[in-house]
Design a protein around this motif. Structure first.
Motif, PDB file in Angstrom:
ATOM      1  N   VAL A 170       1.439 -15.839  -2.704  1.00 15.52           N
ATOM      2  CA  VAL A 170       2.102 -14.630  -3.192  1.00 15.52           C
ATOM      3  C   VAL A 170       2.197 -13.662  -2.017  1.00 15.52           C
ATOM      4  O   VAL A 170       1.190 -13.245  -1.450  1.00 15.52           O
ATOM      5  CB  VAL A 170       1.302 -13.993  -4.352  1.00 15.52           C
ATOM      6  N   ASP A 171       3.428 -13.325  -1.649  1.00 16.71           N
ATOM      7  CA  ASP A 171       3.675 -12.452  -0.502  1.00 16.71           C
ATOM      8  C   ASP A 171       3.960 -11.035  -0.979  1.00 16.71           C
ATOM      9  O   ASP A 171       4.828 -10.817  -1.838  1.00 16.71           O
ATOM     10  CB  ASP A 171       4.857 -12.966   0.320  1.00 16.71           C
ATOM     11  N   LEU A 172       3.240 -10.081  -0.407  1.00 16.89           N
ATOM     12  CA  LEU A 172       3.433  -8.671  -0.712  1.00 16.89           C
ATOM     13  C   LEU A 172       4.200  -8.048   0.447  1.00 16.89           C
ATOM     14  O   LEU A 172       3.762  -8.129   1.605  1.00 16.89           O
ATOM     15  CB  LEU A 172       2.088  -7.979  -0.897  1.00 16.89           C
ATOM     16  N   ILE A 173       5.328  -7.450   0.142  1.00 15.86           N
ATOM     17  CA  ILE A 173       6.252  -6.968   1.168  1.00 15.86           C
ATOM     18  C   ILE A 173       6.467  -5.477   0.951  1.00 15.86           C
ATOM     19  O   ILE A 173       7.069  -5.053  -0.041  1.00 15.86           O
ATOM     20  CB  ILE A 173       7.600  -7.709   1.089  1.00 15.86           C
ATOM     21  N   GLU A 174       5.966  -4.665   1.883  1.00 13.60           N
ATOM     22  CA  GLU A 174       6.148  -3.214   1.765  1.00 13.60           C
ATOM     23  C   GLU A 174       7.567  -2.847   2.187  1.00 13.60           C
ATOM     24  O   GLU A 174       8.000  -3.173   3.296  1.00 13.60           O
ATOM     25  CB  GLU A 174       5.130  -2.482   2.639  1.00 13.60           C
ATOM     26  N   VAL A 175       8.264  -2.156   1.301  1.00  8.21           N
ATOM     27  CA  VAL A 175       9.640  -1.741   1.584  1.00  8.21           C
ATOM     28  C   VAL A 175       9.808  -0.225   1.507  1.00  8.21           C
ATOM     29  O   VAL A 175      10.883   0.294   1.784  1.00  8.21           O
ATOM     30  CB  VAL A 175      10.644  -2.432   0.632  1.00  8.21           C
ATOM     31  N   GLY A 176       8.747   0.482   1.117  1.00  9.39           N
ATOM     32  CA  GLY A 176       8.796   1.940   1.073  1.00  9.39           C
ATOM     33  C   GLY A 176       8.589   2.537   2.456  1.00  9.39           C
ATOM     34  O   GLY A 176       8.258   1.816   3.405  1.00  9.39           O
ATOM     35  N   PRO A 177       8.803   3.854   2.556  1.00 17.49           N
ATOM     36  CA  PRO A 177       9.126   4.765   1.467  1.00 17.49           C
ATOM     37  C   PRO A 177      10.567   4.604   0.970  1.00 17.49           C
ATOM     38  O   PRO A 177      11.485   4.415   1.764  1.00 17.49           O
ATOM     39  CB  PRO A 177       8.919   6.150   2.093  1.00 17.49           C
ATOM     40  N   ALA A 178      10.684   4.692  -0.356  1.00 22.55           N
ATOM     41  CA  ALA A 178      11.996   4.589  -0.994  1.00 22.55           C
ATOM     42  C   ALA A 178      11.913   5.331  -2.326  1.00 22.55           C
ATOM     43  O   ALA A 178      12.129   6.534  -2.382  1.00 22.55           O
ATOM     44  CB  ALA A 178      12.396   3.130  -1.168  1.00 22.55           C
ATOM     45  N   HIS A 179      11.590   4.604  -3.398  1.00 26.18           N
ATOM     46  CA  HIS A 179      11.319   5.268  -4.682  1.00 26.18           C
ATOM     47  C   HIS A 179      10.104   6.179  -4.546  1.00 26.18           C
ATOM     48  O   HIS A 179      10.122   7.341  -4.958  1.00 26.18           O
ATOM     49  CB  HIS A 179      11.088   4.202  -5.750  1.00 26.18           C
ATOM     50  N   THR A 180       9.039   5.650  -3.966  1.00 32.33           N
ATOM     51  CA  THR A 180       7.833   6.418  -3.646  1.00 32.33           C
ATOM     52  C   THR A 180       7.467   6.145  -2.192  1.00 32.33           C
ATOM     53  O   THR A 180       8.199   5.475  -1.468  1.00 32.33           O
ATOM     54  CB  THR A 180       6.665   6.031  -4.568  1.00 32.33           C
ATOM     55  N   ALA A 181       6.295   6.604  -1.794  1.00 35.04           N
ATOM     56  CA  ALA A 181       5.905   6.487  -0.391  1.00 35.04           C
ATOM     57  C   ALA A 181       5.595   5.062   0.036  1.00 35.04           C
ATOM     58  O   ALA A 181       5.736   4.732   1.216  1.00 35.04           O
ATOM     59  CB  ALA A 181       4.689   7.372  -0.124  1.00 35.04           C
ATOM     60  N   GLY A 182       5.157   4.205  -0.893  1.00 36.34           N
ATOM     61  CA  GLY A 182       4.648   2.907  -0.458  1.00 36.34           C
ATOM     62  C   GLY A 182       5.056   1.731  -1.301  1.00 36.34           C
ATOM     63  O   GLY A 182       4.237   0.852  -1.615  1.00 36.34           O
TER      64      GLY A 182
END
Length: 314
Positions: free
Chosen positions: A164-176
């Motif tokens: 399971v890969d966790l990919i940070e794409v924020g800040p966008a909707h929220t900071a993280g």
């Protein structure tokens, strides 16, 4: 469009993967996910209060054989309470979030929300709006548990034989904001990067990051996309969210350049094809965030004033 009814409940979307859906997908009615394999399990987000989360966990126990005490990992896709206020019900779970989300979670704890709601009847139209959108939730009955593991960028965990890969794409909707990707099952849980058939709300921005996050989802070529709010979707649903973001950026920029205030711009913009989406008054927050982006203003939003403007627009 994937053939899953948008009705409350747990739906198996693949081999040991489940989506938990909550209509109508509006304020606070968020989705969650469950990933299981070889006796291990990971929960993607909890819900806005403990009662809702207990119901979800009971349904997961009955339908998938995974009880609250069996869940080894929770991933919070972002800091908003409708995605994390039930974390503490999974007593043995490690809680993973991005560093930015972990910092943001401390800014508006559930007791503060409970205090605001207790005063809402005396706050005029803004208070009535808060009661309309949040009155179904009990912020005195929550099970907060802050992240025990944080990361920035990308991070992978194993659930049995599933990566399971966790990919940070924020800040966008929220900071993280974080995407949860199960490549072997061609599935993405997007958190609030996707509101399907509901109006996205951009608390953080910049808008280009959110548009890029949508591109990232499409590039993963998933078969199943579970949004933070709304029905299970596909690449066409992702593109519609992008269309809204491009639209609101273009419309807000024109009014910013013309010197209109946030309030006047929010009233002036005609939503056209997006007018049927729920919670359209969120345009107030989106215009405010975009105006601050255009001005290079990094100060936090005036949340009280924005809820007042959303009440006015509603």
């Amino acid at each position: 469009m994937p053939d899953y009814p948008f009705e409350k409940g747990l739906y198996e979307t693949g081999d040991g993967l489940f989506a938990y859906l909550q209509p109508d997908g509006g304020w606070g009615w968020s989705n969650a996910g469950l990933i299981t394999d070889c006796g291990q399990s990971l929960l993607v987000d909890t819900l806005f209060d403990a009662s809702l989360t207990r119901d979800m966990l009971n349904i997961m126990s009955d339908a998938a054989g995974v009880g609250a005490d069996d869940i080894g990992t929770i991933v919070n896709t972002h800091a908003n309470g409708d995605h994390c206020h039930g974390n503490g019900l999974c007593r043995h779970a490690e809680v993973i979030a991005s560093e930015a989300s972990a910092a943001e979670m401390a800014e508006l704890p559930a007791p503060a929300l409970a205090a605001i709601m207790a005063q809402a009847k005396g706050l005029g139209p803004t208070g009535q709006y808060l009661l309309d959108i949040f009155g179904s939730f009990d912020f005195t009955d929550v099970a907060e548990k802050h992240p025990t593991q944080t990361f920035s960028g990308e991070y992978s965990v194993q659930v049995g034989d599933k990566q399971v890969d966790l990919i940070e794409v924020g800040p966008a909707h929220t900071a993280g904001d974080v995407l949860v990707h199960v490549a072997g099952d061609r599935t993405v849980f997007t958190g609030d990067i996707l509101f399907i058939e509901g109006t996205p709300i951009m608390w953080a921005g910049p808008v280009a990051n959110w548009i890029a996050a949508c591109d990232r989802i499409i590039d993963l070529e998933p078969k199943t996309i579970v949004p933070g709010h709304g029905p299970v979707t596909d690449a066409a649903g992702v593109r519609r969210v992008q269309d809204y973001l491009h639209f609101i950026d273009r419309e807000a920029r024109q009014r910013y350049d013309a010197g209109l205030s946030v309030r006047d711009a929010a009233h002036d913009i005609r939503l056209g094809d997006f007018s049927s989406w729920g919670d359209s008054e969120r345009i107030a927050v989106n215009v405010s965030t975009l105006y601050r982006e255009y001005a290079g203003d990094t100060s936090p939003p005036d949340v009280t004033a924005l809820f007042g403007l959303m009440a006015e627009l509603r």
